[in-house]
Design a protein around this motif. Structure first.
Motif, short mmCIF file in Angstrom:
data_model
loop_
_atom_site.label_atom_id
_atom_site.label_comp_id
_atom_site.label_asym_id
_atom_site.label_seq_id
_atom_site.Cartn_x
_atom_site.Cartn_y
_atom_site.Cartn_z
N ARG A 90 87.00 54.73 30.64
CA ARG A 90 88.37 55.06 30.24
C ARG A 90 88.78 56.41 30.82
NH1 ARG A 90 88.08 54.58 24.76
NH2 ARG A 90 88.27 56.77 24.30
N ALA A 91 87.90 57.39 30.75
CA ALA A 91 88.19 58.71 31.31
C ALA A 91 88.42 58.62 32.81
CB ALA A 91 87.05 59.68 31.00
N CYS A 92 87.59 57.87 33.48
CA CYS A 92 87.75 57.70 34.93
C CYS A 92 89.08 57.03 35.28
CB CYS A 92 86.59 56.90 35.51
SG CYS A 92 85.04 57.82 35.55
N ASN A 93 89.45 56.03 34.51
CA ASN A 93 90.74 55.37 34.75
C ASN A 93 91.89 56.33 34.57
OD1 ASN A 93 89.57 52.91 35.38
ND2 ASN A 93 89.70 52.15 33.29
N ILE A 94 91.84 57.15 33.55
CA ILE A 94 92.90 58.13 33.29
C ILE A 94 92.98 59.15 34.42
CG2 ILE A 94 93.51 60.10 31.79
CD1 ILE A 94 92.42 58.31 29.45
N LEU A 95 91.82 59.55 34.92
CA LEU A 95 91.77 60.59 35.95
C LEU A 95 91.83 60.02 37.37
CD1 LEU A 95 89.05 62.81 34.29
CD2 LEU A 95 91.52 63.26 34.43
N GLN A 96 91.89 58.70 37.46
CA GLN A 96 91.98 58.00 38.74
C GLN A 96 90.80 58.34 39.66
OE1 GLN A 96 95.86 59.24 40.01
NE2 GLN A 96 96.89 57.73 38.73
N GLN A 155 86.51 57.04 40.38
CA GLN A 155 85.61 55.92 40.17
C GLN A 155 84.43 56.35 39.32
OE1 GLN A 155 84.57 54.00 43.80
NE2 GLN A 155 86.67 53.85 44.49
N ILE A 156 83.88 55.43 38.58
CA ILE A 156 82.74 55.73 37.71
C ILE A 156 81.58 56.28 38.53
CG2 ILE A 156 81.76 53.41 37.71
CD1 ILE A 156 81.99 55.64 34.60
N GLN A 157 81.45 55.84 39.78
CA GLN A 157 80.38 56.32 40.65
C GLN A 157 80.50 57.82 40.90
OE1 GLN A 157 82.35 53.70 41.17
NE2 GLN A 157 81.33 52.08 42.29
N ASP A 158 81.70 58.37 40.80
CA ASP A 158 81.90 59.80 41.01
C ASP A 158 81.18 60.64 39.96
OD1 ASP A 158 83.50 59.30 43.21
OD2 ASP A 158 85.36 59.41 42.07
N LEU A 159 80.84 60.03 38.84
CA LEU A 159 80.15 60.76 37.77
C LEU A 159 78.65 60.83 37.99
CD1 LEU A 159 81.99 59.41 34.60
CD2 LEU A 159 82.51 61.45 35.95
N ALA A 160 78.14 59.99 38.88
CA ALA A 160 76.70 59.95 39.11
C ALA A 160 76.26 61.16 39.92
CB ALA A 160 76.34 58.67 39.85
N PRO A 161 75.16 61.76 39.52
CA PRO A 161 74.62 62.88 40.32
C PRO A 161 74.24 62.38 41.71
CG PRO A 161 73.52 62.73 38.20
CD PRO A 161 74.36 61.50 38.34
N THR A 162 74.44 63.22 42.70
CA THR A 162 74.08 62.87 44.07
C THR A 162 72.92 63.76 44.50
OG1 THR A 162 75.71 64.42 44.91
CG2 THR A 162 76.41 62.13 44.66
N GLU A 163 72.58 63.67 45.76
CA GLU A 163 71.51 64.53 46.28
C GLU A 163 71.89 65.98 46.12
OE1 GLU A 163 70.25 63.43 50.24
OE2 GLU A 163 71.39 61.59 49.99
N LYS A 164 70.91 66.85 46.33
CA LYS A 164 71.20 68.28 46.28
C LYS A 164 72.33 68.58 47.25
CE LYS A 164 67.72 71.41 44.85
NZ LYS A 164 66.65 72.29 45.18
N LYS A 165 73.26 69.40 46.78
CA LYS A 165 74.43 69.70 47.61
C LYS A 165 74.27 71.04 48.30
CE LYS A 165 77.63 66.94 45.03
NZ LYS A 165 78.91 66.85 44.40
N GLU A 166 74.82 71.12 49.47
CA GLU A 166 74.93 72.37 50.20
C GLU A 166 76.42 72.64 50.30
OE1 GLU A 166 72.99 71.81 53.91
OE2 GLU A 166 71.04 71.50 52.99
N GLY A 167 76.92 73.54 49.48
CA GLY A 167 78.36 73.75 49.42
C GLY A 167 79.00 72.57 48.73
#
Length: 90
Positions: free
Chosen positions: A57-63, A65-77
């Motif tokens: 529901r939060a993702c739909n409101i904020l437009q 994707q649910i995948q955006d909430l998943a942690p990804t690899e270590k980020k550089e910047g």
């Protein structure tokens, strides 16, 4: 391995960034979610990890994707090591 607290903090940061990008404050986000501002604040601060349906529901409101909430690899910047940008940074 990520702990539940680490995951909650990551999800909170991602949702908070999406709110900021859309000009939504805690109270407006809470109103759209149908929850109290206190509950919204706990979610956005990473102190609470909501159930899956609430996150969708939060993702739909904020437009986002649910995948955006998943942690990804270590980020550089703002990018991952593989060169893929996070969806909110496109």
């Amino acid at each position: 391995m990520l702990t539940r607290a680490d995951l909650a903090a990551h999800v909170g940061r991602t949702l908070r960034l999406a709110c900021r990008l859309r000009g939504l404050g805690v109270e407006e986000f809470a109103r759209r979610m149908g929850v109290s501002p206190a509950n919204s604040s706990r979610l956005l601060s990473g102190k609470h990890l909501a159930d899956f349906n609430t996150l969708v529901r939060a993702c739909n409101i904020l437009q986002i994707q649910i995948q955006d909430l998943a942690p990804t690899e270590k980020k550089e910047g703002n990018c991952t090591k593989m060169g893929k940008k996070h969806a909110l940074h496109d």
